[in-house]
Scaffold this active site. Structure first.
Site, PDB file in Angstrom:
ATOM      1  N   ARG A  80       7.698   7.013  -4.603  1.00 23.52           N
ATOM      2  CA  ARG A  80       7.579   5.886  -3.673  1.00 23.52           C
ATOM      3  C   ARG A  80       6.611   4.858  -4.249  1.00 23.52           C
ATOM      4  NH1 ARG A  80       3.653   5.211   0.884  1.00 23.52           N
ATOM      5  NH2 ARG A  80       4.513   3.737   2.374  1.00 23.52           N
ATOM      6  N   HIS A 123       3.539  -3.572   1.229  1.00 21.63           N
ATOM      7  CA  HIS A 123       2.357  -2.712   1.243  1.00 21.63           C
ATOM      8  C   HIS A 123       1.130  -3.615   1.058  1.00 21.63           C
ATOM      9  CE1 HIS A 123       1.013   1.687   0.628  1.00 21.63           C
ATOM     10  NE2 HIS A 123      -0.087   0.985   0.740  1.00 21.63           N
ATOM     11  N   TYR A 299      -3.669  11.524   7.291  1.00 19.36           N
ATOM     12  CA  TYR A 299      -4.870  11.900   6.541  1.00 19.36           C
ATOM     13  C   TYR A 299      -5.842  12.749   7.354  1.00 19.36           C
ATOM     14  CZ  TYR A 299      -3.373   8.741   2.906  1.00 19.36           C
ATOM     15  OH  TYR A 299      -2.647   8.157   1.907  1.00 19.36           O
ATOM     16  N   GLU A 357       2.796   9.689   2.950  1.00 19.34           N
ATOM     17  CA  GLU A 357       1.485   9.798   2.296  1.00 19.34           C
ATOM     18  C   GLU A 357       0.695  10.926   2.941  1.00 19.34           C
ATOM     19  OE1 GLU A 357      -0.930   6.229   2.246  1.00 19.34           O
ATOM     20  OE2 GLU A 357       0.788   4.988   1.699  1.00 19.34           O
TER      21      GLU A 357
HETATM   22  C1  PNW Z   1      -3.325   4.199   3.500  1.00 14.85           C
HETATM   23  N1  PNW Z   1      -7.994   3.625   7.996  1.00 14.85           N
HETATM   24  O1  PNW Z   1      -4.321   3.342   3.929  1.00 14.85           O
HETATM   25  C2  PNW Z   1      -2.528   3.312   2.576  1.00 14.85           C
HETATM   26  O2  PNW Z   1      -1.161   3.280   2.818  1.00 14.85           O
HETATM   27  C3  PNW Z   1      -2.846   3.493   1.139  1.00 14.85           C
HETATM   28  O3  PNW Z   1      -2.576   2.279   0.460  1.00 14.85           O
HETATM   29  C4  PNW Z   1      -4.288   3.957   0.970  1.00 14.85           C
HETATM   30  O4  PNW Z   1      -4.702   3.977  -0.343  1.00 14.85           O
HETATM   31  C5  PNW Z   1      -4.366   5.328   1.604  1.00 14.85           C
HETATM   32  O5  PNW Z   1      -3.922   5.318   2.943  1.00 14.85           O
HETATM   33  C6  PNW Z   1      -5.760   5.941   1.567  1.00 14.85           C
HETATM   34  O6  PNW Z   1      -6.665   5.169   2.302  1.00 14.85           O
HETATM   35  C7  PNW Z   1      -5.211   3.506   4.948  1.00 14.85           C
HETATM   36  O7  PNW Z   1      -9.097   3.066   7.820  1.00 14.85           O
HETATM   37  C8  PNW Z   1      -6.388   2.793   4.854  1.00 14.85           C
HETATM   38  O8  PNW Z   1      -7.719   4.205   9.054  1.00 14.85           O
HETATM   39  C9  PNW Z   1      -7.305   2.828   5.856  1.00 14.85           C
HETATM   40  C10 PNW Z   1      -7.045   3.585   6.983  1.00 14.85           C
HETATM   41  C11 PNW Z   1      -5.858   4.306   7.100  1.00 14.85           C
HETATM   42  C12 PNW Z   1      -4.950   4.257   6.073  1.00 14.85           C
END
Ligand code: PNW
Length: 463
Positions: A80, A123, A299, A357
């Site tokens: 991706r 993105h 995450y 992700e």
């Molecule tokens: C995602 N938050 O970003 C993105 O899709 C990616 O580009 C990034 O590198 C990855 O997760 C890791 O951070 C996020 O603050 C960035 O909640 C910030 C947040 C969530 C997702």
């Protein structure tokens, strides 16, 4: 001898890894590319750690053959990545052939490696010339997006197995126009809700174009979702947690899956959303197009306590809960299982879900050509166990893309956070697969996880 448990995955399970254009490409001033909001934002002092920017990043623009070969070598079946809008439409009505040619070469490489591409249209690298006209807050962006989406689908439509319309409309709107943590760095809630609406509409527009062009590829959107728990059973904490869920998850999933904004949240925002006057007739029908799959970026979970400070949009406080990754995000794999269960029940029902992700930032060190990232390996394993459990119970999870293939430009954190399963030396641009990469290769090869009994047990507990 320690007992082993083998957890097999479905035969056609989609094993992939993810990246995005601004985070890895570099070559910011090559191939006719024009600046994006991130080129501008990263130059504002104090916005990005160490003043980092994506001018060079992982130099993927020049090193893509080597990178694709490595993804293949590691055994992934899916890749991706995103297309940089500022490489494609460089001024109103101007299509940049050189930009299209780059993605053509990249897709050639991906195909020759036997990888199935998932291509994200957006993105976060909005062309600066569009931001100069109000960016995502100006409804005119819809026409700009339509032109861009039409060009890339026309050109690559038949070659791209999986189209991903918008990556995380929450981050692009709320962090970009509300909190100001991301580009373009505005701090205005009305702008944030307006931007979110236009991002959701853009998804709908891409869905329509895809249908009009009669493409056979799959198409869907990616949302970042958290599982939210209240800090206690106290009614005010439970209410604060529900607002967090409403803000982060439901605000985006409900329009897509049910064709409406969550009424409780509309009321809660009140004046901040100014009567939702950015919603025009027919908009919600247009957004209400789930497509062929839902992409979820997962995450962490968040634990929420009611805040006394009502100036905060949700009057909530996100607690810091151990253990955490280098981002300070709580490691809570069981919440991935809980989230998947909830999303399938409330939104996707039978529609395929893909984890587009999942991964962890850790403090990696390269020593004698080796990066020992056992805590990342463990993170990935535990989250795969959660996926397996969901699938085992009949859950429609069809694939898992690791974030990320390479260490890269981690937005406001610049190069200070490493998410890759492949280590990048930013001086030499040398790539070194970390131990976690070697491990995932074996998992993909076997199409199953092999874990010890003790690990299996520790994974079932909740909370
Ligand atoms: C995602 N938050 O970003 C993105 O899709 C990616 O580009 C990034 O590198 C990855 O997760 C890791 O951070 C996020 O603050 C960035 O909640 C910030 C947040 C969530 C997702």
């Amino acid at each position: 001898m320690m007992n082993k448990q083998v957890l097999p995955f479905p035969a056609d399970f989609m094993w992939g890894t993810s990246t995005s254009s601004y985070q890895i490409e570099g070559a910011a001033n090559e191939g006719g590319r024009v600046p994006s909001v991130w080129d501008t934002f990263s130059r504002v002092p104090g916005k990005v750690v160490d003043g980092d920017h994506g001018d060079i990043a992982c130099d993927h623009y020049h090193r893509y053959p080597e990178d694709i070969a490595l993804i293949q070598k590691l055994g992934f079946k899916h890749y991706r990545f995103s297309i940089a809008w500022p490489r494609i439409i460089t001024a109103p009505g101007v299509i940049n052939e050189e930009g299209l040619a780059f993605y053509e070469r990249l897709l050639d490489e991906v195909e020759q490696a036997g990888l199935i591409p998932m291509v994200t249209m957006y993105h976060w690298d909005l062309p600066q010339w569009i931001e100069d006209k109000g960016g995502w807050t100006n409804r005119a962006v819809l026409e700009q997006f339509r032109e861009y989406a039409s060009v890339v689908m026309e050109r690559f439509g038949s070659r791209v197995g999986w189209w991903n319309t918008i990556n995380e409309p929450y981050c692009a709107s709320i962090l970009g126009y509300g909190t100001g943590d991301h580009a373009p760095g505005h701090q205005n809630w009305y702008e944030a809700f307006t931007a979110a609406h236009h991002l959701l509409l853009s998804h709908g527009i891409a869905m329509e174009l895809h249908r009009e062009k009669g493409l056979s590829s799959q198409i869907g959107i990616t949302l970042n979702m958290e599982y939210v728990d209240p800090a206690s059973d106290a009614p005010q904490d439970v209410a604060a947690a529900a607002r967090r869920d409403g803000f982060l998850n439901r605000w985006f999933a409900e329009p897509i899956f049910h064709g409406r904004y969550p009424q409780d949240m509309v009321e809660w925002y009140g004046d901040q959303a100014q009567g939702m006057d950015f919603v025009h007739e027919g908009d919600l029908e247009r957004i209400h197009q789930p497509g062929d799959f839902l992409g979820i970026n997962y995450y962490a979970r968040s634990v929420i306590k009611a805040a006394s400070d009502h100036s905060l949009l949700q009057a909530e406080q996100v607690l810091f809960t151990e253990p955490v990754t280098d981002m300070g995000w709580e490691i809570h794999p069981d919440s991935l299982y809980r989230l998947l269960t909830r999303v399938q029940r409330d939104f996707t029902q039978g529609l395929p879900i893909l984890i587009t992700e999942n991964g962890a930032a850790m403090k990696d060190e390269l020593e004698h050509g080796v990066v020992k990232d056992e805590s990342r390996r463990q993170y990935i394993q535990d989250h795969l166990v959660a996926c397996h459990r969901f699938i085992q119970e009949g859950g429609q999870l069809h694939g898992y893309y690791l974030w990320s293939f390479l260490d890269n430009f981690e937005w406001a954190f610049g190069y200070s956070k490493r998410f890759g399963i492949v280590y990048v030396d930013y001086t030499t641009q040398e790539r070194t697969p970390k131990e976690s990469a070697k491990w995932i290769s074996k998992v993909i090869q076997a199409n199953s996880l092999e874990i010890s009994e003790t690990e299996a047990v520790s994974n079932v507990e909740t909370r």
